[in-house]
Structures are given as C-alpha cells and as structure tokens.
Design a protein around this motif. Sequence first.
Motif, PDB file in Angstrom:
ATOM      1  N   ILE A  24       0.946  -1.154   0.133  1.00  0.00           N
ATOM      2  CA  ILE A  24       0.074   0.040   0.191  1.00  0.00           C
ATOM      3  C   ILE A  24       0.776   1.092  -0.009  1.00  0.00           C
ATOM      4  O   ILE A  24       0.787   2.214  -0.792  1.00  0.00           O
ATOM      5  CB  ILE A  24      -1.001   0.096   1.072  1.00  0.00           C
ATOM      6  CG1 ILE A  24      -2.031  -1.044   0.960  1.00  0.00           C
ATOM      7  CG2 ILE A  24      -1.564   1.178   1.447  1.00  0.00           C
ATOM      8  CD1 ILE A  24      -2.867  -1.167   2.339  1.00  0.00           C
ATOM      9  N   LYS A  25       1.930   1.322   0.960  1.00  0.00           N
ATOM     10  CA  LYS A  25       2.803   2.523   0.844  1.00  0.00           C
ATOM     11  C   LYS A  25       3.495   2.718  -0.545  1.00  0.00           C
ATOM     12  O   LYS A  25       3.503   3.772  -0.753  1.00  0.00           O
ATOM     13  CB  LYS A  25       4.028   2.179   2.159  1.00  0.00           C
ATOM     14  CG  LYS A  25       4.804   3.578   2.318  1.00  0.00           C
ATOM     15  CD  LYS A  25       5.578   3.268   3.257  1.00  0.00           C
ATOM     16  CE  LYS A  25       6.722   4.419   3.414  1.00  0.00           C
ATOM     17  NZ  LYS A  25       7.530   4.045   4.547  1.00  0.00           N
ATOM     18  N   THR A  26       3.926   1.508  -0.834  1.00  0.00           N
ATOM     19  CA  THR A  26       4.708   1.665  -2.266  1.00  0.00           C
ATOM     20  C   THR A  26       3.753   2.080  -3.535  1.00  0.00           C
ATOM     21  O   THR A  26       4.274   3.065  -4.239  1.00  0.00           O
ATOM     22  CB  THR A  26       5.233   0.484  -2.631  1.00  0.00           C
ATOM     23  OG1 THR A  26       6.042  -0.054  -1.462  1.00  0.00           O
ATOM     24  CG2 THR A  26       5.965   0.306  -4.214  1.00  0.00           C
ATOM     25  N   ILE A  27       2.554   1.729  -3.533  1.00  0.00           N
ATOM     26  CA  ILE A  27       1.672   2.030  -4.537  1.00  0.00           C
ATOM     27  C   ILE A  27       1.109   3.507  -4.233  1.00  0.00           C
ATOM     28  O   ILE A  27       1.072   4.325  -5.305  1.00  0.00           O
ATOM     29  CB  ILE A  27       0.170   1.289  -4.549  1.00  0.00           C
ATOM     30  CG1 ILE A  27       0.723  -0.121  -4.872  1.00  0.00           C
ATOM     31  CG2 ILE A  27      -0.904   1.847  -5.427  1.00  0.00           C
ATOM     32  CD1 ILE A  27      -0.240  -1.223  -4.542  1.00  0.00           C
ATOM     33  N   ARG A  28       0.967   3.840  -2.899  1.00  0.00           N
ATOM     34  CA  ARG A  28       0.525   5.359  -2.500  1.00  0.00           C
ATOM     35  C   ARG A  28       1.734   6.514  -2.916  1.00  0.00           C
ATOM     36  O   ARG A  28       1.386   7.421  -3.607  1.00  0.00           O
ATOM     37  CB  ARG A  28       0.076   5.552  -1.464  1.00  0.00           C
ATOM     38  CG  ARG A  28      -1.375   4.744  -1.060  1.00  0.00           C
ATOM     39  CD  ARG A  28      -1.595   5.275   0.481  1.00  0.00           C
ATOM     40  NE  ARG A  28      -2.971   4.629   0.514  1.00  0.00           N
ATOM     41  CZ  ARG A  28      -3.753   4.458   1.729  1.00  0.00           C
ATOM     42  NH1 ARG A  28      -3.009   4.513   2.806  1.00  0.00           N
ATOM     43  NH2 ARG A  28      -4.884   3.971   1.868  1.00  0.00           N
ATOM     44  N   SER A  29       2.966   6.237  -2.712  1.00  0.00           N
ATOM     45  CA  SER A  29       3.903   6.906  -2.812  1.00  0.00           C
ATOM     46  C   SER A  29       4.695   7.055  -3.909  1.00  0.00           C
ATOM     47  O   SER A  29       5.284   7.915  -4.517  1.00  0.00           O
ATOM     48  CB  SER A  29       4.952   6.765  -1.686  1.00  0.00           C
ATOM     49  OG  SER A  29       5.593   5.588  -1.880  1.00  0.00           O
ATOM     50  N   GLY A  30       4.898   5.685  -4.587  1.00  0.00           N
ATOM     51  CA  GLY A  30       5.558   5.302  -5.739  1.00  0.00           C
ATOM     52  C   GLY A  30       7.036   5.257  -5.414  1.00  0.00           C
ATOM     53  O   GLY A  30       7.934   5.071  -6.541  1.00  0.00           O
ATOM     54  N   ASN A  31       7.473   5.454  -4.088  1.00  0.00           N
ATOM     55  CA  ASN A  31       8.936   5.785  -3.619  1.00  0.00           C
ATOM     56  C   ASN A  31       9.385   3.920  -3.377  1.00  0.00           C
ATOM     57  O   ASN A  31       8.882   3.609  -2.463  1.00  0.00           O
ATOM     58  CB  ASN A  31       8.905   6.592  -2.711  1.00  0.00           C
ATOM     59  CG  ASN A  31      10.334   6.669  -2.085  1.00  0.00           C
ATOM     60  OD1 ASN A  31      11.255   6.001  -2.745  1.00  0.00           O
ATOM     61  ND2 ASN A  31      10.773   7.571  -1.300  1.00  0.00           N
TER      62      ASN A  31
END
Length: 86
Positions: A24-31
């Motif tokens: 979820i964090k990766t998808i939201r931030s793209g970082n």
Amino acid sequence: MDLTNLLGNSAAFLTTISFLPQAIKTIRSGNTRQLSLPMFLLFVSGVFIWILYGILNEQLPIILGNAITFLFAGTILVFKLRDLRK
C-alpha cells in the motif's frame, strides 16, 4: 481443524498480510528507493517456488498464502523495476 492445520493457516495468514502495508505504501507513494532490488527478486522467486511446491503437494495453505504474497511482493517489485527505468 487440528493443530497442524491451524498453525499452517495462521502462518500463511501472518506472512501474507505482512506485505500488505508495504505494498500500500509503495503504491501510494511510488517511492521504492529504500527497497533492495536483489532482495525482492530473490523473495518473489522463492515465493513462486513455494507456490509450485504447494501445488505439487496439494497444500492449500501454502498455495493460497504464497499466491497472495506473490501478488503483494510482485507489485512492489514492479514498482521498483519501473523506478529503475527513470
């Protein structure tokens, strides 16, 4: 459900759900700068082999847990590979 199945299902659930926050964090931030590409390549490969193992041994907890983990970790890996192209 006997103790062995309860342990297997619990382990599959916990290890699978552990990747959800990172996905979820990766998808939201793209970082993905802080994520290790070699680790994710090895991990996703290993999870895929666990899926094959589960299929060959007809072990549903192993198949389902690893298939979901494969989707979560695979999504993170795709984002990491995409970031490397930039």
